[in-house]
Design a protein around this motif. Structure first.
Motif, PDB file in Angstrom:
ATOM      1  N   GLN A   1      13.902 -10.498 -22.178  1.00 11.39           N
ATOM      2  CA  GLN A   1      13.175 -11.688 -22.608  1.00 11.39           C
ATOM      3  C   GLN A   1      13.004 -11.915 -24.248  1.00 11.39           C
ATOM      4  O   GLN A   1      13.042 -11.069 -24.781  1.00 11.39           O
ATOM      5  CB  GLN A   1      11.827 -12.075 -21.773  1.00 11.39           C
ATOM      6  CG  GLN A   1      11.714 -11.781 -20.289  1.00 11.39           C
ATOM      7  CD  GLN A   1      10.095 -11.586 -19.866  1.00 11.39           C
ATOM      8  OE1 GLN A   1       9.365 -11.388 -20.276  1.00 11.39           O
ATOM      9  NE2 GLN A   1      10.088 -12.322 -18.517  1.00 11.39           N
ATOM     10  N   TYR A   2      13.166 -12.953 -24.426  1.00 12.40           N
ATOM     11  CA  TYR A   2      12.913 -13.352 -26.019  1.00 12.40           C
ATOM     12  C   TYR A   2      11.870 -14.215 -26.292  1.00 12.40           C
ATOM     13  O   TYR A   2      12.052 -15.410 -25.705  1.00 12.40           O
ATOM     14  CB  TYR A   2      14.278 -13.723 -26.760  1.00 12.40           C
ATOM     15  CG  TYR A   2      15.550 -12.664 -26.378  1.00 12.40           C
ATOM     16  CD1 TYR A   2      15.898 -11.853 -27.348  1.00 12.40           C
ATOM     17  CD2 TYR A   2      16.026 -12.389 -25.081  1.00 12.40           C
ATOM     18  CE1 TYR A   2      16.789 -11.381 -27.511  1.00 12.40           C
ATOM     19  CE2 TYR A   2      16.982 -11.788 -25.143  1.00 12.40           C
ATOM     20  CZ  TYR A   2      17.361 -10.860 -26.103  1.00 12.40           C
ATOM     21  OH  TYR A   2      18.467  -9.901 -26.053  1.00 12.40           O
ATOM     22  N   GLY A   3      10.894 -14.199 -27.285  1.00  8.27           N
ATOM     23  CA  GLY A   3       9.852 -14.847 -27.489  1.00  8.27           C
ATOM     24  C   GLY A   3      10.066 -15.442 -28.870  1.00  8.27           C
ATOM     25  O   GLY A   3      10.824 -15.230 -29.591  1.00  8.27           O
ATOM     26  N   PHE A   4       9.546 -16.809 -29.011  1.00  8.74           N
ATOM     27  CA  PHE A   4       9.689 -17.452 -29.946  1.00  8.74           C
ATOM     28  C   PHE A   4       8.468 -18.808 -30.318  1.00  8.74           C
ATOM     29  O   PHE A   4       8.035 -19.032 -29.077  1.00  8.74           O
ATOM     30  CB  PHE A   4      11.119 -18.466 -29.963  1.00  8.74           C
ATOM     31  CG  PHE A   4      11.170 -18.836 -28.610  1.00  8.74           C
ATOM     32  CD1 PHE A   4      10.802 -20.292 -28.639  1.00  8.74           C
ATOM     33  CD2 PHE A   4      11.982 -18.574 -27.567  1.00  8.74           C
ATOM     34  CE1 PHE A   4      11.007 -21.084 -27.135  1.00  8.74           C
ATOM     35  CE2 PHE A   4      12.107 -18.999 -26.567  1.00  8.74           C
ATOM     36  CZ  PHE A   4      11.582 -20.496 -26.210  1.00  8.74           C
ATOM     37  N   ALA A   5       8.438 -19.123 -31.385  1.00  9.24           N
ATOM     38  CA  ALA A   5       7.771 -20.537 -31.458  1.00  9.24           C
ATOM     39  C   ALA A   5       8.609 -21.792 -31.344  1.00  9.24           C
ATOM     40  O   ALA A   5       9.721 -21.768 -31.710  1.00  9.24           O
ATOM     41  CB  ALA A   5       6.914 -20.417 -32.904  1.00  9.24           C
ATOM     42  N   TYR A   6       8.041 -22.663 -30.379  1.00 11.51           N
ATOM     43  CA  TYR A   6       9.186 -23.674 -29.893  1.00 11.51           C
ATOM     44  C   TYR A   6       9.556 -24.512 -31.114  1.00 11.51           C
ATOM     45  O   TYR A   6      10.891 -24.577 -31.366  1.00 11.51           O
ATOM     46  CB  TYR A   6       8.362 -24.842 -29.299  1.00 11.51           C
ATOM     47  CG  TYR A   6       8.904 -25.692 -28.777  1.00 11.51           C
ATOM     48  CD1 TYR A   6      10.107 -25.624 -27.742  1.00 11.51           C
ATOM     49  CD2 TYR A   6       8.981 -26.992 -29.303  1.00 11.51           C
ATOM     50  CE1 TYR A   6      11.054 -26.566 -27.289  1.00 11.51           C
ATOM     51  CE2 TYR A   6       9.738 -28.132 -28.984  1.00 11.51           C
ATOM     52  CZ  TYR A   6      10.936 -28.040 -27.900  1.00 11.51           C
ATOM     53  OH  TYR A   6      11.558 -28.982 -27.473  1.00 11.51           O
TER      54      TYR A   6
END
Length: 391
Positions: free
Chosen positions: A90-95
């Protein structure tokens, strides 16, 4: 007056990705959005392996990767008990950061117009878009990728039908340990401890150096628990998940809490000449099901890689052509799977019937068994058998 082959209205993830794909394919396109820099927005905040593969297939992975944080390892837990640890995907990010990454992939041949589309007139041949700055754009095709905004659709007789109001509510916030120590996991998925919690799961994942939390619940916006979450979030989290601290340690919410309700809806009256809808402009998905980004990428890839090149190769842009996209088997399968998972996860999380209890415990035991086997393989090294002498 601007003249292009494709005018894209909406510069979020769907619109910006479409502009990048079309521009790289040599299609004369324009992207219309009122924001030169996409504003902060609480929408999807992580993607997984299959969506990474889609980005790689579309040739956009190099632009997207710097905006994302890899989670390294996933812990899966329930009732305060760790039942599985596996390699992260999984890869997290600010939209808004991911949207900017998509925009960075748009070639200079695409016109990016900072304005709001205020009116559209369509036909079998040419479409005209009127802009808030007084300009207008003539295009063979309009791609409507403006998410939940309904004004332009209503003008064209395109309506949305809500199939499940406030189907789920997503809460987003940053979390940190009170002792200042790092969390012992890369990311964590923690499932509801009982149906009374009215939640699907809590997922913790990194965005940069921050541990981000997305909590998926099935409640109404006037639920007293939401007020308690705003007023005293740590106490509300303990009430909801009393055994969570066994895995996270003593934690506190760091910063504001964002709350986003999600209605599920479908669109009617959309099979029209000259205009096609993608992403949330066509149909919403449940954030808890985690299919929103997959739907966006599927829509954009099928439209820009399969249908638009074929449509532009012949005259006209009638409703029959446009219908080919809505009837695309890949898109239809993705939409159907997204809808089915939204309802299944809700029932699996909050229903009290015997069948749902059985399914919950079956899933728990299967995951626990997989986790136990994974731990065993990690403890017992595997090595080739030694051959016997003379063999």
């Amino acid at each position: 007056m601007h003249q292009v082959d494709v005018a894209i209205i909406g510069g979020g993830l769907a619109g910006s990705t479409a502009a990048a794909l079309l521009g790289r394919a040599g299609v004369k396109a324009a992207l219309i959005d009122p924001h030169a820099v996409y504003p902060q927005d609480f929408r999807c905040e992580k993607i997984d392996g299959p969506q990474i593969e889609t980005l790689r297939r579309m040739g956009l992975i190099d632009q997207f990767m710097p905006a994302m944080t890899y989670d390294r390892q996933v812990w899966i837990a329930r009732l305060g008990r760790l039942i599985d640890r596996r390699r992260g995907d999984q890869y997290g990010f600010a939209y808004e950061g991911l949207v900017q990454a998509a925009r960075s992939a748009i070639p200079s041949s695409v016109d990016i117009i900072t304005a709001k589309a205020t009116d559209i007139s369509t036909s079998d041949q040419l479409q005209q878009v009127t802009l808030s700055n007084g300009d207008s754009i003539t295009a063979r095709l309009v791609v409507l990728a403006n998410g939940l905004n309904v004004g332009l659709r209503h003008h064209l007789g395109i309506e949305r039908v809500v199939t499940s109001p406030c189907h789920s509510i997503t809460l987003g916030f940053d979390l940190r340990r009170r002792d200042g120590q790092p969390f012992p996991f890369g990311s964590l998925t923690y499932y509801g401890e009982s149906t009374a919690a009215q939640m699907a799961y809590l997922t913790l994942f990194p965005i940069g150096s921050t541990m981000r939390a997305n909590l998926m619940v099935y409640r109404t916006m006037d639920d007293p628990w939401l007020r308690e979450m705003r007023r005293s979030p740590e106490q509300a989290l303990r009430q909801l998940m009393p055994n969570l601290h066994k895995l996270t340690g003593d934690v506190e919410v760091d910063g504001p809490i964002r709350i986003r309700p999600a209605d599920l809806y479908v669109t009617t009256g959309h099979r029209q000449a000259g205009i096609v809808l993608v992403g949330d402009a066509f149909a919403t998905s449940c954030p808890a099901a985690g299919t929103g980004t997959r739907k966006v990428f599927t829509d954009v890839e099928q439209l820009c890689k399969v249908h638009i090149p074929s449509w532009l190769a012949s005259d006209g842009m009638d409703a029959t052509k446009i219908g080919q996209f809505y009837d695309d088997p890949v898109k239809m399968a993705c939409d159907a799977a997204s809808s089915a998972l939204a309802y299944q996860l809700r029932s699996l999380s909050i229903e009290n019937g015997f069948v749902w209890h059985l399914q919950r415990w079956s899933r728990f035991l299967v995951r626990a068994g997989i986790g136990a086997m994974r731990e065993l393989r990690a403890v017992v090294p595997t090595r080739p058998l030694q051959q016997r002498p003379g063999i």
